[in-house]
Design an enzyme around this catalytic site. Structure first.
Site, mmCIF file in Angstrom:
data_model
loop_
_atom_site.group_PDB
_atom_site.id
_atom_site.type_symbol
_atom_site.label_atom_id
_atom_site.label_comp_id
_atom_site.label_asym_id
_atom_site.label_seq_id
_atom_site.Cartn_x
_atom_site.Cartn_y
_atom_site.Cartn_z
ATOM 1 N N GLY A 62 0.849 -1.137 0.148
ATOM 2 C CA GLY A 62 -0.040 -0.023 0.089
ATOM 3 C C GLY A 62 0.956 1.454 -0.064
ATOM 4 N N SER A 63 0.368 2.327 0.297
ATOM 5 C CA SER A 63 0.907 3.645 0.270
ATOM 6 C C SER A 63 2.038 3.800 1.199
ATOM 7 C CB SER A 63 -0.307 4.929 0.546
ATOM 8 O OG SER A 63 0.540 6.060 0.992
ATOM 9 N N SER A 64 3.060 4.428 0.803
ATOM 10 C CA SER A 64 4.371 4.592 1.610
ATOM 11 C C SER A 64 4.057 5.227 2.822
ATOM 12 C CB SER A 64 5.371 5.143 0.719
ATOM 13 O OG SER A 64 5.362 6.584 0.550
ATOM 14 N N GLY A 66 1.991 4.486 5.000
ATOM 15 C CA GLY A 66 1.905 3.473 5.712
ATOM 16 C C GLY A 66 2.841 3.480 6.973
#
Lengths: 135, 385
Positions: A62-64, A66
């Site tokens: 998922g998105s960095s 995170g």
């Protein structure tokens, strides 16, 4: 006692009870940062709490952004004690653990399939070794 | 990863907490990516500016970060959550958190550019030079179109690189690794900027590698289509670059009408839109010119929001263009973009129409708003009179 070699990503040493996930975790969408609970119903760790555990997972997805979730868990006092990635450590986990001082190792190639949750595990990132304390 | 004596001392906190945490981040990422060393960069472009993207944890981290160590290279910022010169009708909670983020970045000496198209705004380094770009469309664009090297960085890694002036030497910074293993072969004519966005989205999705091959001639591709292609690739996967090296060992994947329709069906959830949206990436002068040309003597029949960098709108030579678009009924929004924007909500709109794949993706997944995908020319034909 079983010893497994690993690669240090973020230094430090910790021991605790294993919490094993066979699937990647999307930190941004799956974690409740107040309690450390996995809130994704479809995930194999649904309702488990990562606090004080040795979290063993393939990698994060998922998105960095995170990465900031690890930091949130840490300042809320509900972070894992250490993390073991079993399928190529990613930059979300690496940078998240770096800013949160959570020991992190990469143990790609080692199998944890037969490991039971609640087995005591020691992670010594500086010595690049994982110890599984079998009874 | 090998560190110099100075780097090692910085990692141990000898030069302050800001450098210590920055080196910790870079060493962790370098270890994870099997980097052999750190190398200098020319420029860092930082993401994680909009409060909606980094949340309270990001606000806390940035405000607690020691600000004595400033950035050491040219450093620019991605868009934030709102237009700083407008009444955006947002909650005090959002505004105060957003301002805290901006103040943290400002106190590190970062240029508050609030743009996701830094490659259109600032002087560029030479081909082959290394930068650290966290905005995905910008990383893909500079790697693929300009030959400037960057990995697809994150908010934290680009910030750490801005402070240290260095990045781990790995992946797309190494010439041998800037070659694709999988290549996409278009079997249909890819014409409009929307087609290029869909091609990019498809290409990014099918690979887990950092570089994707595209068997198409993009030497003469204009900037509008290059941006759409780069943003599409950056949105759907981990690839940070495309090229057409015609590597014979590449696995070939066809992109025909079926694939185009499948990608489009994935994002196109509505026939019509209640709001017209242009941007992500933000529109540069070429797209604004094109839009002026397409709307000449007409007015938008639905509300229209155009996201673009403030520096573009405030250049005197662009006054006439901006005036014409405002006269056509467009709301020109600066400093922010559509990705996780708080400015377009389900409370106000059930659906939007846009030509941007990236906008469509985030509107659908984050803002839960239905999307009608059309190219710019079709939008102006259907929504202007």
């Amino acid at each position: 006692m079983i010893k497994i070699n690993c690669k240090k990503i973020v230094g430090g040493k910790a021991d605790g009870l294993a919490l094993l996930s066979h699937r990647p975790i999307n930190m941004l969408s799956m974690l409740d940062t107040k309690s450390g609970r996995i809130k994704e119903e479809d995930h194999d760790l649904f309702n488990q709490i990562v606090k004080d555990r040795i979290l063993i997972l393939p990698n994060c997805i998922g998105s960095s952004v995170g990465a900031y979730i690890f930091y949130s868990l840490k300042i809320n006092g509900v972070s894992p004690k250490a993390i073991i990635c079993t399928n190529r450590c990613d930059i979300i986990t690496a940078s998240g653990c770096a800013i949160s001082n959570i020991p992190l190792v990469d143990a790609t190639g080692s199998s944890f399939k037969s490991l039971d949750n609640n087995t005591k595990v020691t992670v010594d990132a500086d010595k690049q070794i994982i110890i599984i304390h079998t009874i | 990863m090998e560190l110099t004596r100075q780097e090692d001392m910085a990692l141990k906190g000898e030069y302050g907490e800001g450098l210590e945490i920055s080196y910790k981040i870079l060493v962790a990422i370098g270890n994870a990516n099997n980097a052999s060393k750190l190398i200098p960069i020319k420029w860092a472009h930082i993401s994680g500016v909009n409060f909606n993207t980094i949340g309270e944890a990001g606000v806390k981290f940035l405000s607690s970060l020691d600000k004595k160590n400033k950035v050491t290279v040219t450093t620019t910022l991605n868009p934030m959550g709102f237009d700083s010169k407008k009444d955006n009708n947002l909650s005090d909670y959002f505004k105060s958190n957003q301002m805290s983020i901006i103040n943290s970045y400002l106190s590190l000496g970062i240029n508050p550019s609030f743009t996701c198209i830094p490659y259109e705004i600032f002087d560029l380094p030479n081909k082959g030079e290394v930068v650290s770009f966290a905005e995905s469309n910008a990383a893909v664009f500079v790697n693929s179109i300009l030959g400037i090297k960057t990995n697809k960085e994150s908010a934290l890694s680009s910030l750490a690189s801005a402070i240290t002036g260095k990045t781990p030497y790995s992946d797309l910074l190494i010439d041998e690794l800037r070659k694709p293993k999988v290549s996409v072969q278009p079997e249909i004519k890819v014409e409009t900027e929307l087609d290029f966005g869909l091609l990019g989205y498809f290409a990014g999705k099918i690979t887990n590698e950092s570089c994707i091959g595209l068997e198409t001639n993009f030497e003469n591709l204009d900037i509008v289509k290059s941006k759409a292609l780069s943003a599409g690739i950056g949105t759907s996967g981990r690839a940070g670059m495309f090229n057409n090296t015609n590597n014979k060992d590449c696995e070939r994947v066809s992109f025909g009408k079926t694939e185009l329709d499948q990608v489009k069906d994935d994002l196109n959830t509505s026939e019509k839109g209640e709001l017209i949206v242009f941007g992500s990436p933000q529109l540069g002068i070429d797209e604004l010119n094109l839009l002026v040309h397409l709307t000449e003597g007409k007015k938008f029949r639905k509300p229209c929001k155009i996201f673009c960098p403030r520096s573009v709108t405030e250049m005197e030579c662009n006054n006439e263009i901006i005036k014409k678009l405002r006269n056509a009924g467009a709301d020109i929004i600066c400093d922010s973009c559509t990705c996780l924007t708080p400015l377009i909500t389900k409370n106000d709109y059930d659906s939007i129409v846009t030509n941007s794949i990236k906008c469509a993706y985030y509107m659908k997944h984050s803002n839960k708003i239905d999307v009608s995908l059309k190219d710019m020319e079709t939008i102006t034909k259907e929504y202007c009179e």
